[in-house]
Structures are given as structure tokens and as C-alpha cells.
Scaffold this motif. Structure first.
Motif, short mmCIF file in Angstrom:
data_model
loop_
_atom_site.label_atom_id
_atom_site.label_comp_id
_atom_site.label_asym_id
_atom_site.label_seq_id
_atom_site.Cartn_x
_atom_site.Cartn_y
_atom_site.Cartn_z
N ARG A 218 -54.93 38.67 59.57
CA ARG A 218 -54.47 39.96 59.04
C ARG A 218 -54.85 41.09 60.01
N GLY A 219 -54.22 42.23 59.77
CA GLY A 219 -54.61 43.43 60.50
C GLY A 219 -54.43 43.31 61.99
N VAL A 220 -53.34 42.68 62.42
CA VAL A 220 -53.15 42.44 63.86
C VAL A 220 -52.92 43.77 64.59
N GLN A 221 -53.66 43.98 65.65
CA GLN A 221 -53.54 45.20 66.44
C GLN A 221 -53.39 44.85 67.91
N PHE A 222 -52.33 45.38 68.53
CA PHE A 222 -52.17 45.19 69.96
C PHE A 222 -53.16 46.08 70.69
N LEU A 223 -53.90 45.50 71.63
CA LEU A 223 -54.99 46.23 72.28
C LEU A 223 -54.70 46.61 73.73
N GLY B 195 -56.25 42.30 68.48
CA GLY B 195 -57.39 42.24 67.58
C GLY B 195 -56.89 41.82 66.21
N ALA B 196 -57.70 41.13 65.45
CA ALA B 196 -57.27 40.70 64.13
C ALA B 196 -58.47 40.36 63.26
N GLU B 197 -58.20 40.36 61.96
CA GLU B 197 -59.23 40.03 60.98
C GLU B 197 -58.94 38.64 60.42
N ASN C 292 -64.97 45.87 71.26
CA ASN C 292 -65.39 47.09 70.55
C ASN C 292 -64.19 47.72 69.85
N ARG C 293 -63.11 47.86 70.62
CA ARG C 293 -61.91 48.51 70.07
C ARG C 293 -61.31 47.67 68.96
N ALA C 294 -61.28 46.36 69.17
CA ALA C 294 -60.70 45.47 68.15
C ALA C 294 -61.47 45.57 66.84
N LEU C 295 -62.79 45.54 66.93
CA LEU C 295 -63.60 45.56 65.71
C LEU C 295 -63.40 46.87 64.95
N PRO D 151 -69.93 53.61 72.61
CA PRO D 151 -69.34 53.26 71.32
C PRO D 151 -70.20 52.21 70.62
N TRP D 152 -70.30 52.33 69.32
CA TRP D 152 -71.15 51.41 68.55
C TRP D 152 -70.33 51.03 67.32
N PRO D 153 -69.57 49.94 67.42
CA PRO D 153 -68.55 49.66 66.41
C PRO D 153 -69.08 48.99 65.15
N PHE D 154 -70.18 49.51 64.59
CA PHE D 154 -70.77 48.88 63.40
C PHE D 154 -70.92 49.90 62.28
#
Ligand SMILES: [Zn+2]
Length: 273
Positions: A45-50, A60-62, A94-97, A206-209
Motif C-alpha cells: 500500500r501507499g506506493v510512492q515514486f521516489l 517507497g511502500a507500506e 528517509n524519504r520513503a518512510l 532529517p529524522w523520519p521517526f
């Protein structure tokens, strides 16, 4: 659907697929190709072209929280991978998350409650209600992180949820309507009742949390008696450059870079965690 998203409908390219905060990697530590994801049954799910990496489109995906890794691959806690991935891969991860989290938490409009949709590869989810049409962009939350120095000493503290013996520089979220510099003064005063001066911007990370941007500052101690805020800071003290705690942030964190810079200016090398 745009080219980039239709390309995602066929399992090509490299995937930064997350199960929660765990990244899927092959046995060799490489990113999986789309074909490997077919073993999971259905597209994530949530597919994102990076963007592209080494000539390959990256997405990126979940993945479902109970997804099992395809044969020959495994899930890895992304925080523990810090510094172990090549920089270009780490930046994409980082960006994907962050985008996966944004996609997951913005499926309904915060203004009117109608479903939202991402009409193309742009990173915006638009409210489906024509009366509303609100656009929801990925959110970035600034955090200030500050090395307060007093001659050959640096202020380090620990919050109750840190591992035993672990110390770091102080940090806190920037409040609504506040400058980063105001946040530094406020956080230091709230956490340890000290005043600081001569703020200098240092660097950012960046701190993707889930979606922070750490803004690093250096500052000089300007006055006050150190008093730890109850519930927030378990212990804090000025540590001499020759007597720093043994358990400090890892070398791929901005906290480490701030401490390393402090040590270097005093002719010392900070041991790498
Ligand atoms: Zn709406």
C-alpha cells in the motif's frame, strides 16, 4: 494514473518497503527488486515514486504489519541501519518512510472528513469533496538540538526513556509560531533552567521517526543554576571534554556531530559509537 505510478503497478525497480519502521532488504543488504515483492502476494500500500537510483526507478511502500519477508530477505529496524546503508540509499529510505507515514495518516481530509486521493506522482493528497478540495502535503516537524558549551565542558542530559548510562545534548520540538532560536532558549530553560547566548547554526538532519527535521545549534552557557525538569530530564550536567560519558549517540546522528565538533575544537577526538 501517471507513468510513475503505473510503472509501480508492475513490480519493476527497487523498493524501499517498510513494515512499520522495518525496511525490507535482501540477504546481501541490497534493496529488493519489485519481483521479490510478488512473493508477498499483491502490491504493497501507499506506493510512492521516489526517483531513480543507479538507473532504476525507486518506490517507497507500506507492507502489512504481519507481512513475512520473501525468501532470501529480511526486515531490519531502520534506526539500527543508520550509517550502514550507502548515503544515497539512506536518503531515499528517509524519504520513503516519511512519505509512507504521510500517506497512511492523510487518507481522510482533516478539514471536512471526506476521503483524499493522490492524483499523480506529486506528493499531495487532495480532498475528494469538491466543496473543499483541501490539499494535504507531507508534514515536517522541526526539532532543535543544541550543544551548550561552557569552556571545556559540554552540557549533556538524559531523559527517563534513554538506555542506562546514555547521555546526549538537549533537544525539543519547535512550538507553533516560534523561531528555531526561540525554541533553543525556551527548551534549554525549560529542561535545565539555564540561559544561553551566542547561538550558532550548525547543521541539520532529517529524522523520519516519524517526520522530524533536526536543526543543530551550538550555544554558550550564559547563566543560571542547573535544575532538571521533573519527568523530562532525569539527569543533566556539564561534562569536561576529557570525562564524557561512555554511552553517547551513534556517529550517524547530529548529536554525535555536535559533540565531535566540540571535542575537535578542544584538540580531542570523540570515540565513535
Ligand atoms: Zn476536505
Amino acid at each position: 494514473m501517471t507513468d510513475s505510478l503505473s510503472r509501480a503497478a508492475t513490480p519493476v525497480g527497487l523498493w524501499l518497503a517498510f513494515r512499520g519502521r522495518e525496511l525490507l532488504l535482501g540477504e546481501d543488504g541490497a534493496l529488493p527488486f519489485g519481483a521479490a515483492l510478488q512473493a508477498l502476494g499483491g502490491l504493497p500500500r501507499g506506493v510512492q515514486f521516489l526517483g531513480d537510483l543507479d538507473g532504476q526507478p525507486c518506490y517507497g511502500a507500506e507492507l502489512a504489519h504481519d507481512a513475512l519477508p520473501p525468501p532470501g530477505s529480511g526486515f531490519h529496524d531502520f534506526k539500527r541501519l543508520y550509517g550502514r546503508l550507502p548515503p544515497a540509499t539512506a536518503a531515499l529510505a528517509n524519504r520513503a518512510l516519511e512519505l509512507v507515514e504521510w500517506d497512511r495518516t492523510h487518507r481522510f481530509c482533516g478539514v471536512c472528513g471526506a476521503p483524499t486521493a493522490q492524483p499523480d506522482a506529486r506528493k499531495v493528497r487532495i480532498c475528494s469533496n469538491p466543496e473543499c478540495g483541501h490539499e494535504h502535503y507531507p508534514r515536517v516537524s522541526p526539532v532543535v538540538i543544541v550543544a551548550v558549551e561552557r569552556g571545556e565542558e559540554i552540557l549533556l542530559g538524559r531523559s527517563p526513556h534513554f538506555p542506562p548510562g546514555f547521555y546526549s545534548v538537549l533537544a525539543g520540538f519547535v512550538d507553533a509560531g516560534e523561531t528555531a532560536e526561540e525554541a533553543v532558549h525556551r527548551e534549554v530553560f525549560e529542561e535545565v533552567a539555564l540561559r544561553v547566548r551566542e547561538l550558532r547554526y550548525f547543521a541539520s538532519q532529517p529524522w523520519p521517526f516519524p517526520h522530524s527535521l533536526m536543526l543543530g545549534y551550538q550555544a554558550e552557557y550564559a547563566g543560571g543554576e542547573l535544575v532538571c525538569a521533573a519527568d523530562e530530564i532525569e539527569d543533566a550536567a556539564f561534562f569536561h571534554v576529557d570525562r564524557l560519558p561512555a554511552n553517547l549517540p551513534g556517529r550517524f546522528t547530529i548529536a554525535h556531530w555536535l559533540m565531535r565538533d566540540f571535542c575537535r575544537r578542544h584538540g580531542r577526538e570523540l570515540a565513535s559509537a
